[in-house]
Design a protein around this motif. Sequence first.
Motif, short mmCIF file in Angstrom:
data_model
loop_
_atom_site.label_atom_id
_atom_site.label_comp_id
_atom_site.label_asym_id
_atom_site.label_seq_id
_atom_site.Cartn_x
_atom_site.Cartn_y
_atom_site.Cartn_z
N LEU A 1 15.35 15.42 -2.24
CA LEU A 1 14.93 16.52 -1.36
C LEU A 1 14.08 16.05 -0.19
CD1 LEU A 1 13.98 19.25 -4.00
CD2 LEU A 1 16.05 19.13 -2.61
N ASN A 2 13.32 14.95 -0.37
CA ASN A 2 12.36 14.59 0.68
C ASN A 2 12.56 13.21 1.29
OD1 ASN A 2 11.33 12.65 -1.10
ND2 ASN A 2 9.55 13.87 -1.68
N CYS A 3 13.50 12.41 0.77
CA CYS A 3 13.60 11.03 1.27
C CYS A 3 13.96 10.96 2.75
CB CYS A 3 14.60 10.23 0.43
SG CYS A 3 16.28 10.87 0.44
N LEU A 4 14.78 11.89 3.23
CA LEU A 4 15.15 11.86 4.64
C LEU A 4 13.99 12.29 5.53
CD1 LEU A 4 18.83 13.23 4.66
CD2 LEU A 4 18.03 10.86 4.75
N SER A 5 13.22 13.28 5.09
CA SER A 5 12.08 13.71 5.91
C SER A 5 11.04 12.59 5.99
CB SER A 5 11.45 14.99 5.35
OG SER A 5 10.85 14.75 4.09
N ILE A 6 10.86 11.85 4.90
CA ILE A 6 9.92 10.73 4.92
C ILE A 6 10.45 9.61 5.80
CG2 ILE A 6 8.89 8.91 3.48
CD1 ILE A 6 8.70 11.02 1.23
N TRP A 7 11.76 9.36 5.72
CA TRP A 7 12.38 8.34 6.58
C TRP A 7 12.21 8.71 8.05
CZ3 TRP A 7 17.93 8.30 8.46
CH2 TRP A 7 18.25 7.08 9.08
N MET A 8 12.48 9.97 8.39
CA MET A 8 12.35 10.41 9.79
C MET A 8 10.88 10.43 10.23
SD MET A 8 15.34 13.32 10.23
CE MET A 8 15.11 14.20 8.70
#
Length: 574
Positions: free
Chosen positions: A113-120
């Motif tokens: 759920l959050n890996c992309l938001s952390i990556w961005m």
Amino acid sequence: MSFYNELRLRQQLCDTVIRVDGAEFYAHKVVLCKCSPYFRALFSHWSTPDCMTYDIPGVSPSLMRVIIEYAYTGFVPLTKQNAQELFIVADRYNITGLLQACCDFLEKQLSPLNCLSIWMLTDTFYHPELRHKAIQYALSHFKEVVVNCADFLLLSAQQLVQIIESDLLIVKQEETVYEAVLKWIAYLPEERKEYSSLLFSKIRLAWMSPKYLIENVNESELVKTSPECRAMLLQTLNPILDHMNSYRSFVCQSLAKPRVPPALLLAVGGWTDGSPTSLIEAYDTRTDCWVDLACTTETLRAYHGAVFLDGSVYCVGGFDSVEQFSTVHRLDLASQTWQEVSPMHASRCFVSVTVVNGYIYALGGYNGHERLNTAERYEPRSNQWTIISSMHEPRSDASCATLHDRLYICGGFNGIQCLFTAECYNPDTDQWTLIANMSSRRSGVGVAAYADHIFAVGGFDGVSRLDTAEAYNPSTNTWSNVPSMPTARSNFGISVMDDHLFAVGGFGGVTTIPDVEFYDIKTNVWFSASDMKISRSALSCCVVNGPNNMTDYASPLNTSELHLPSKEEDEMEQ
């Protein structure tokens, strides 16, 4: 620091006031200077020596309170709700310790759920280590990310390309990548259709099912409306339609290059050339290749058990041609290091081993004096073995598997004869129950849970090695015959991977063999796979998945050109 914090709380000897949106925080300049170069510059270069009150923009009072408390105590109450905000603030004010604490917390909280938001997030507030971890997580959990993460649809075309062009993207089927691209385009079709050919070129078309290519991709609007996509599809389809068995070698590399496999089958130890071995080989179904691993077993061993649990491979019991082992060794796949853990209560070679609900079970075996009916289980968290109820009869050279939280053990040798009996263990009640007998006596049998059945394959019936196989249905308590293996064998490795049942090596009646075969229940047929590099029996097989360093174990065809930007390269790009 507790002394200074006590002074702060009493507002004694404070020489500065930090003001944020009307809220005032009394503090000591020297403490804040030690916490952050920002405060040192603020107090010594950006203000006059007599200045006491400082207005700090771009931060809320609640976050400033956390920063000041961290400066005095070194502690920060991180939560899922405040971690990203604190990460941004720590980066802005160059609070190194707080920034690292936030990174460590966010890394532990990584999820689909959050890996992309952390990556961005790390695109703007740069931290190479966290950026690396976040993209690795997204690559390893791609299907779940596409299904569950709202941020997937908000990726830019360049970000999506970076993900799907990576050789480290782990998917069981390349169709998952194609369908993810369709989903991303469909979210804003008018804006995103111009990226169709760019994204399509990153899909490994040659690793998709020919039937899917013909029936789905060939008929899609994406292909019909894009000449570039159509041309790429034909590059893959033409060799298939020409009935070439090795059609991937005729497809351009970008469309045919394999990705890192989602799982690998390990063949661990065994008996070869008259003695035990420590060799571990890894099999990659996508390239049909076996690879020698550098992390050989801690000791020479045969007639042992090997299982995969929580990122580690455990080697249980066994025999080195002199001694029957009670010892257990654990291979941490991430660090590629071995560690000896607590030994079993009994020495066990010819042992049967499986995993149920996070516990490792070791059943029966031979201790050098007698065949055993005893059993025990290991809890990794406490590093302890516990004796459980004994089986109905002694069994060495049996095999076991787990299905629906129940443990099934079949066949074996009781010291007098080969067995056709089988029994089931319920961990909740600590009870064994005899189930229907197999149709054949089977010692050195291979047992695996496959397609909601327990399969018993091959073995020795007291007269000859067997190629026959049968499957047990727990719902009806009955065994039924399934097609025989092409090769009769006993004391072989058995595992289920990629929805196929693999039989690996073993003893053919005259000598050890390297042969590998797999059964596909959909076609009801056995197929040949590449042989192991050495002939061996008394080995143990297990399937591993999940480690971020899967490239260290995969086939050279997968790893020769694999590339994930290193932290140093990431820094240069920024």
